[in-house]
Scaffold this active site. Structure first.
Site, PDB file in Angstrom:
ATOM      1  CB  THR A  82      51.594  50.181  19.277  1.00 32.85           C
ATOM      2  OG1 THR A  82      51.127  49.336  20.597  1.00 32.85           O
ATOM      3  CG2 THR A  82      50.908  48.992  18.116  1.00 32.85           C
ATOM      4  CD  GLN A 142      44.258  57.374  20.811  1.00 26.33           C
ATOM      5  OE1 GLN A 142      44.868  58.582  21.520  1.00 26.33           O
ATOM      6  NE2 GLN A 142      42.977  57.124  21.049  1.00 26.33           N
ATOM      7  CG  ASP A 155      38.062  43.802  21.880  1.00 25.41           C
ATOM      8  OD1 ASP A 155      38.380  42.749  21.394  1.00 25.41           O
ATOM      9  OD2 ASP A 155      37.387  43.842  23.136  1.00 25.41           O
ATOM     10  CD  GLU A 167      45.403  52.423  17.290  1.00 22.61           C
ATOM     11  OE1 GLU A 167      46.245  52.086  16.804  1.00 22.61           O
ATOM     12  OE2 GLU A 167      45.185  52.770  18.452  1.00 22.61           O
ATOM     13  N   GLY A 211      44.248  42.558  26.523  1.00 22.39           N
ATOM     14  CA  GLY A 211      43.614  43.839  27.311  1.00 22.39           C
ATOM     15  C   GLY A 211      42.557  43.593  28.487  1.00 22.39           C
TER      16      GLY A 211
END
Length: 657
Positions: free
Chosen positions: A203, A206, A230, A235, A260
């Protein structure tokens, strides 16, 4: 292989085992020692041929096996073929450590049954295929029977299709920015060993993942897997719910790999699989094994409605989101957002944020109400009958008149029928006031069940909000944000609360309506939720106190790797676990609660300000100025007014252990 043929073949009874295969091979990783190898439907058993009977026997549980492959030697002069099985059993982290974690173990055997290299390779491939098939069939077992063959309350297992194709979404900036390192050092190798085809998608900004899954051809993928925190899965879930084919899209199995700083869902999945508490790369390997095994279970999702605090000529503006993890307001949300400055510290950021927030503890004013979860045996009666307790026709009049000014005409028409309708509470009772969005409903101190003997015809029709039927085809689909569901006394038609506003918009010179959301959230109707601008039904429980330290609604067991906030929660238990802490708790007590939460022992601490309720729906109306931070799955959301949520059991699917 047929079970009867297996048991009748004497070659499958060697060493006292009823197995699938038996052979004698060379153990490449053990000094090229000759070994007898037996494969059963539960284990791979290896024993040195030189050992005494019953000694030197090693069992490898197929539950820890993720794959097996056959191959030829690089040296053309070597006629042997080989097969390697890959296991990730729990082993102690060191001689002096009592902690265990999954550690990679490879068993490689040489096959030299003939001088023909092709015949040896065919035999190695036969073993590799049998080991793979046996490990895939090794599902969790209940009294010796696979879960897929029994009916467990609230659980329905399935498997990711084999061979499977994964879309693996990686956020390189999540956590401490090590997601790509974790992929190359652990996950890439595990997927190769499990023979799982995958496409890596990195990715770039955002909501990139949200845009991708919203437009992707999901027929190319058997599962969507997230290597991140998470937030990236948040998304993906909402991107799937924005699709026109959302009902089919949300059934795509979702996998989670911790990359994360919070990793709450990954810790929950590991906990559901029966693993001990794991952190960091140990948790990643455990979740990698779960992913390679490919067992899928239902995933509850929560529909969240947010009041934006703004309105237009067509009515109040609301947003809808879907959550798989948590809703937080107050202390927990503050820690989650304010600790972003310590992101490079990893999971320790939450401890640092907790200490900082304790130093300046806040009290948040607000109103909280919820719909208690009903026992499963009573759910059918509730859904087929009335899910709400009526509060009297006088209350219904007040609800309509106070909720929307455009209902004055219909309110007066219903007033004449109110005199002939029996009331369940007097007009001057405390529950008769509906001017506040939280004024309807019993408090926790005065909650009483509805009398089932009350005739249904005596219940006023002014509070039909939240009614649901067991037959989905007969369910009334309502837009709760714009419609008044009270029926007219003259006919059975439904009146749109914004009809007058729409007519005004069509007149010359009237302001143009706001542009529609280009990607509105789809999803099932929220039959338990009234419109945000209306009061909650009387079957809901209203918390009498208005001073809170925190409000936390959980769908999974963990709030972070080291925070088991809802130890009783499961991914498909059909309810929201609502926790809240009232004002009056000391800083020392609050710190002890969070320390006990590491192992899920905070409820046993006996704090009188800490309350836990199982609910199906809830509403929160912040009254503080500023209202405080609200997070959904750890992501801060803009909520200018009230927010409410409802559980949708088993709406999604999750790769679990």
């Amino acid at each position: 292989m047929d079970r009867d043929k297996t048991e009748s073949d004497p070659s499958h009874h060697r060493n006292g085992l009823v197995g699938l295969l038996y052979g004698e091979f060379t153990d490449i990783h053990n000094g090229k020692v000759r070994c007898s190898v037996s494969l059963t439907d539960h284990a791979l058993t290896v024993q040195k041929i030189t050992s005494l009977p019953g000694q030197g026997k090693v069992f490898f549980d197929l539950a820890d096996c993720i794959g097996c492959r056959a191959f030829r030697a690089e040296d053309n002069a070597d006629h042997s073929a080989y097969f390697s099985a890959y296991f990730y059993p729990f082993k102690r982290n060191g001689w002096l450590s009592s902690a265990t974690s999954r550690q990679r173990l490879e068993q490689c055997f040489g096959v030299a049954l003939a001088q023909d290299p092709r015949a040896n390779l065919e035999e190695a491939e036969r073993w590799a295929r049998a080991i793979r098939d046996a490990s895939f069939r090794h599902l969790p077992r209940c009294e010796g029977v696979a879960y897929s063959e029994v009916s467990l309350p609230g659980v329905a297992y399935s498997e990711v299709r084999r061979p499977c194709r994964l879309m693996l979404l990686v956020n390189p900036n999540s956590g401490r920015g090590q997601a790509m390192y974790l992929f190359t050092t652990h996950i890439q190798r595990m997927l190769t060993e499990a023979d799982v085809l995958h496409t890596l998608v990195i990715t770039e900004h955002q909501n990139h993942a949200r845009e991708l899954v919203r437009e992707a051809d999901l027929t190319q993928w058997d599962a969507l897997v997230i290597l991140s925190g998470d937030g990236l899965l948040f998304e993906v879930v909402n991107g799937l719910m924005e699709r026109e084919d959302w009902e089919e899209a949300i059934q795509t199995p979702l996998g989670i790999l911790p990359g994360g700083s919070g990793n709450a869902l990954a810790a929950s999945v590991s906990h559901y699989s029966g693993s001990p508490a794991l952190f960091g790369e140990e948790l990643l390997v455990s979740c990698g094994l779960v992913l390679c095994k490919g067992l899928v279970s239902p995933l509850d999702l929560v529909s969240v409605h947010l009041g934006s605090g703004s309105s237009s000529s067509s009515g109040p503006r609301h947003r809808r989101l879907f959550s798989f993890l948590s809703l937080a307001w107050g202390f927990v949300a503050d820690v989650d957002i304010e600790s972003e400055r310590y992101r490079q510290a990893g999971a320790v950021r939450f401890l640092l944020g907790t200490l900082v927030r304790l130093a300046s503890l806040r009290v948040y004013r607000g109103r909280l109400a919820y719909l208690p979860a009903v026992p499963q045996e009573e759910a059918r009666v509730t859904e087929e009958d009335e899910p709400t307790t009526r509060c009297g026709e006088a209350q219904a009049q007040a609800q309509v008149s106070c909720s929307s000014p455009t209902h004055s005409a219909s309110s007066s028409s219903r007033a004449s029928s109110a005199a002939s309708s029996p009331m369940t509470s007097p007009p001057d009772s405390p529950n008769a006031s509906f001017c506040s969005s939280m004024s309807c409903g019993p408090t926790e101190r005065s909650l009483t069940p509805r009398d089932p003997s009350t005739p249904r015809d005596t219940q006023p029709a002014g509070l039909e909000l939240g009614k649901e039927h067991s037959d989905s085809n007969s369910r009334l689909h309502l837009n709760h944000n714009t419609t008044d569901t009270a029926p007219s006394p003259d006919n059975n038609t439904m009146h749109n609360a914004s009809n007058n506003a729409i007519k005004l918009l069509l007149q010359p010179g009237s302001p143009s309506p706001p542009p529609p959301d280009p990607h509105p959230i789809k999803g099932p109707p929220d039959t338990l939720l009234p419109p945000l601008e209306h009061p909650v039904p009387c079957s809901w429980t209203r918390v009498p106190e208005e001073g809170f330290i925190l409000v936390l609604a959980m769908c999974q067991s963990h709030l972070a790797e080291d925070l088991m906030a809802a130890p009783e929660a499961r991914s498909q238990d059909g309810c929201i676990h609502l926790y809240y802490v009232l004002e009056g708790v000391s800083r020392a007590t609050l710190l002890r609660l969070f320390l006990a939460m590491e192992k899920g022992g905070h409820m046993a601490y006996g704090c009188p300000q800490l309350v836990h309720r199982r609910v199906r729906a809830l509403r929160l109306e912040p009254l503080s100025d500023p209202p405080g931070v609200i997070t959904v799955d750890g992501e801060q959301v803009d909520c200018g007014g009230a927010m409410q949520a409802q559980i949708h059991p088993g709406l999604g699917r999750l790769v679990t252990g």
